[in-house]
Design a protein around this motif. Structure first.
Motif, PDB file in Angstrom:
ATOM      1  N   UNK A  26      -1.056 -14.037  -4.898  1.00 25.83           N
ATOM      2  CA  UNK A  26      -1.129 -13.901  -3.564  1.00 25.83           C
ATOM      3  C   UNK A  26      -1.771 -12.798  -2.907  1.00 25.83           C
ATOM      4  N   UNK A  27      -1.845 -11.726  -3.684  1.00 27.38           N
ATOM      5  CA  UNK A  27      -2.491 -10.560  -3.356  1.00 27.38           C
ATOM      6  C   UNK A  27      -2.471  -9.662  -4.635  1.00 27.38           C
ATOM      7  N   UNK A  28      -3.396  -8.631  -4.638  1.00 28.45           N
ATOM      8  CA  UNK A  28      -3.452  -7.826  -5.793  1.00 28.45           C
ATOM      9  C   UNK A  28      -2.071  -7.392  -6.196  1.00 28.45           C
ATOM     10  N   UNK A  29      -1.191  -7.030  -5.226  1.00 28.44           N
ATOM     11  CA  UNK A  29       0.327  -6.589  -5.641  1.00 28.44           C
ATOM     12  C   UNK A  29       1.280  -7.288  -5.519  1.00 28.44           C
ATOM     13  N   UNK A  30       1.091  -8.822  -5.607  1.00 29.76           N
ATOM     14  CA  UNK A  30       2.120  -9.977  -5.668  1.00 29.76           C
ATOM     15  C   UNK A  30       1.805 -11.283  -6.292  1.00 29.76           C
ATOM     16  N   UNK A 184       6.501  -2.929   4.757  1.00 32.10           N
ATOM     17  CA  UNK A 184       6.059  -1.833   4.228  1.00 32.10           C
ATOM     18  C   UNK A 184       5.146  -2.333   2.951  1.00 32.10           C
ATOM     19  N   UNK A 185       4.025  -2.066   2.669  1.00 34.57           N
ATOM     20  CA  UNK A 185       3.302  -2.371   1.486  1.00 34.57           C
ATOM     21  C   UNK A 185       2.519  -1.239   0.693  1.00 34.57           C
ATOM     22  N   UNK A 186       2.016  -1.399  -0.470  1.00 31.73           N
ATOM     23  CA  UNK A 186       1.539  -0.198  -1.291  1.00 31.73           C
ATOM     24  C   UNK A 186       0.167   0.065  -0.666  1.00 31.73           C
ATOM     25  N   UNK A 187      -0.499  -0.905  -0.467  1.00 31.80           N
ATOM     26  CA  UNK A 187      -2.036  -0.841   0.037  1.00 31.80           C
ATOM     27  C   UNK A 187      -2.496  -1.658   0.905  1.00 31.80           C
ATOM     28  N   UNK A 188      -3.454  -1.454   1.840  1.00 30.29           N
ATOM     29  CA  UNK A 188      -3.796  -2.473   2.860  1.00 30.29           C
ATOM     30  C   UNK A 188      -4.132  -3.897   2.552  1.00 30.29           C
ATOM     31  N   UNK A 206       1.342   0.785   5.673  1.00 34.44           N
ATOM     32  CA  UNK A 206       0.600   0.993   4.151  1.00 34.44           C
ATOM     33  C   UNK A 206       1.079   2.225   3.637  1.00 34.44           C
ATOM     34  N   UNK A 207       1.499   2.348   2.543  1.00 39.05           N
ATOM     35  CA  UNK A 207       1.847   3.581   1.826  1.00 39.05           C
ATOM     36  C   UNK A 207       0.480   4.407   1.386  1.00 39.05           C
TER      37      UNK A 207
END
Length: 616
Positions: A26-30, A184-188, A206-207
């Protein structure tokens, strides 16, 4: 009484094996894994038990994914039983994780699960390796909670582990509802394209590469955002320790009642040893030796110390800050010397930490004491702790003689002591009503109640069962049989209902007006065999011609029972001389009472409804 603003619907507990249909990022983080297959439909398991069709109607429905342990040849999971699951709890290779239903499409027969890509864990490792065509076992969901009702607006917040639930919620958002949403997510680049319904504001936080669970982004955003007028329902999920100050702020600063707050720790930040063979997996080889395990089982003080800390309000006294013994003693109304000894002990078991001088603070583990639920459950003046304490003290006599000696310790038998204490009676009435929410509707829908005109209801939470019965069967009239003091407590909890009447009385005596059925809900476990048989005979004598006695409750099944089931059985035996009986013990009671077993039905999460008739 505190009631959640979210109604709940309970399903039979099921397990099934599904096919992996697709794997997409879905995204680079999911990563999203889509499951499907014929076992999503209702079917019969290989062992002959029925498996209900897959259901998921709430945005945060959760279920378990059964994973293969690195040291096992295949995944070790539960088997289907009658409305419940049989978990192989003694198998060291059993491995599962809990996840949210991101999307459920019953028409297409597809189930989406989203996995966050961070940290070390068996579920994420599986998601990033699995390929279409593979199969995986799941268990659940066992219930669905719907969006809040009666709220003017909803506060929604969570980190990326809560994103699947929040994403589904926004896609299924009730028309006209208002809300503030913070994610809250790790990156934009981990932002997702989610709908923003009218009346809703969505803020991404974004963190910017910071480790998850290490920032105050969510709390800062919630605290700084405009606070809307009206009744709010707060739903917040993410890393457990980061949620503690949010929970405290909502309770202390905003004054939200318990039913307005739904805060769930989805995960806890902690150090994880990494496997030498696979850096994406934790090291599963570490294990306790039996001597250490036995020593921990034999410890009696930790449980009492935790309950004493809850009872004096120690966590609230800290209020999230290091405090001196004197400050804590003043805030809790405790003796400084005694409190100092308690804090020192709690530090030894890693619930508090001593800083410079005589200042202490709660550790991450001790932060569990900030949970409203645990504080209420562990409070030594509360119903649950009083039941546990009375059962434990009475257990030796019960094991030796078959009868507990609660009155020797407390001056009265447990049931009488609760009935004589307005606070304990009110707490018991409210607790039983809340517990019954999970099963009353399912019981009322049972075929045994079809066509009845009158029913007498007795046992815990009779108001919940009577209300559900008259709602499902509008033509039915229910009479609640209880002691006068209990009736007063029930009438404070349940609103007046023209279809429900109250009758002062005891189950040990005959009823003045017969009924088509007598429902004994969770009654027999609090009675000795002799008293249980007598109550059954009295119930049978209170029936109209052709009437039925209906016995509802938990039937002990040794194949699926765990230590908590046996713990409840021991405590009930010590307090009442009864306990949680198995099927054969119930049949023996029915025979002794001169009753014939007409039908046995499973209701809800493995509960049993017996339909009985007098022997002709």
């Amino acid at each position: 009484m505190a009631r959640s603003l979210r109604s709940i619907e309970v399903f039979p507990i099921t397990t099934r094996t599904l096919d992996v249909l697709r794997v997409t990022d879905v995204t680079p983080g999911m990563r999203r894994v889509t499951l499907g297959g014929p076992e999503l439909a209702a079917h019969t398991a290989a062992n002959g038990y029925p498996v209900a069709a897959f259901r998921s109607e709430g945005f945060d429905d959760e279920f378990k994914i059964i994973l293969k342990h690195p040291d096992a040849e295949a995944a070790v999971g539960p088997t289907q039983a009658d409305g419940v699951l049989n978990w192989p709890r003694e198998d060291p290779h059993m491995l599962f994780r809990t996840y949210t239903v991101r999307r459920w499409d019953p028409v297409a027969g597809e189930l989406d699960i989203d996995f966050v890509q961070h940290g070390v864990g068996p579920a994420a490792a599986w998601a990033y390796r699995v390929r279409p065509g593979e199969r995986v076992q799941i268990a659940g969901p066992k219930s669905s909670s719907l969006p809040p009702e009666g709220a003017d607006w909803t506060l929604v917040a969570g980190d990326e582990t809560a994103l699947p639930a929040i994403g589904r919620w926004l896609e299924e958002w009730p028309a006209g509802a208002r809300g503030q949403v913070f994610i809250e997510i790790g990156q934009p680049q981990h932002r997702q394209d989610l709908p923003v319904p009218d009346g809703v504001t969505l803020t991404w936080l974004s963190r910017d590469g910071a480790e998850p669970g290490t920032t105050t982004l969510l709390f800062d955003a919630i605290r700084e955002a405009p606070w809307r007028q009206g009744t709010v329902h707060a739903w917040i999920a993410g890393e457990t320790l980061t949620l503690t100050p949010i929970r405290r702020w909502l309770r202390n600063e905003k004054g939200l009642a318990k039913e307005q707050v739904d805060i769930t720790g989805y995960w806890r930040r902690q150090q994880v040893a990494v496997s030498d063979q696979d850096a994406s997996l934790p090291d599963f080889t570490a294990s306790e030796d039996e001597t250490k395990r036995f020593h921990e089982l034999a410890e009696i003080l930790p449980g009492f110390a935790v309950r004493i800390a809850a009872t004096i309000g120690l966590a609230a006294a800290f209020d999230g800050q290091p405090r001196t013994i004197a400050e804590l003693a003043t805030a809790t109304g405790s003796d400084p010397a005694g409190l100092g000894k308690l804090l020192r002990y709690l530090a030894a078991v890693n619930l508090t930490e001593r800083l410079d001088g005589d200042r202490y603070q709660l550790t991450g583990l001790g932060g569990e004491l900030e949970s409203d639920y645990l504080t209420e459950a562990f409070h030594l003046d509360g119903l649950r702790a009083q039941r546990e304490l009375g059962g434990v003290l009475s257990l030796l006599a019960a094991v030796r003689t078959g009868q507990g000696d609660h009155a020797r310790w407390f001056g009265a038998e447990y049931a009488q002591r609760v009935q004589n204490d307005p606070a304990l009676l009110a707490a018991r009435t409210e607790h039983e009503a809340e517990e019954a929410l999970y099963v009353a509707g399912a019981l009322a829908a049972a075929a045994a109640f079809a066509g009845l005109s009158t029913v007498a209801v007795a046992g815990p939470a009779p108001g919940s069962f009577a209300t559900a019965l008259t709602k499902v069967h509008p033509e039915l009239r229910a009479t609640i049989v209880a002691a006068p003091s209990e009736i007063e407590a029930l009438q404070r909890v349940y609103p007046a209902n023209q279809h429900i009447a109250y009758e002062p009385g005891s189950l040990l005596g005959p009823r003045p007006v017969p009924a088509d059925a007598v429902l004994l809900a969770d009654v027999l476990r609090t009675l000795t065999d002799a008293d249980a048989a007598h109550v059954l005979r009295q119930a049978a004598g209170s029936l109209n011609p052709g009437g039925r006695v209906l016995v509802f409750g938990d039937v002990l099944n040794p194949d699926v029972a765990d230590e908590h089931d046996y713990e409840d059985d021991l405590i009930d035996f010590a307090l009442y001389g009864g306990g949680t009986r198995d099927h054969e013990a119930h049949r023996a009671l029915f025979t002794a009472a001169g009753l014939h077993l007409v039908e046995r039905t499973t209701v809800g999460w493995g509960y049993t409804l017996y339909t009985l008739a007098p022997r002709g």
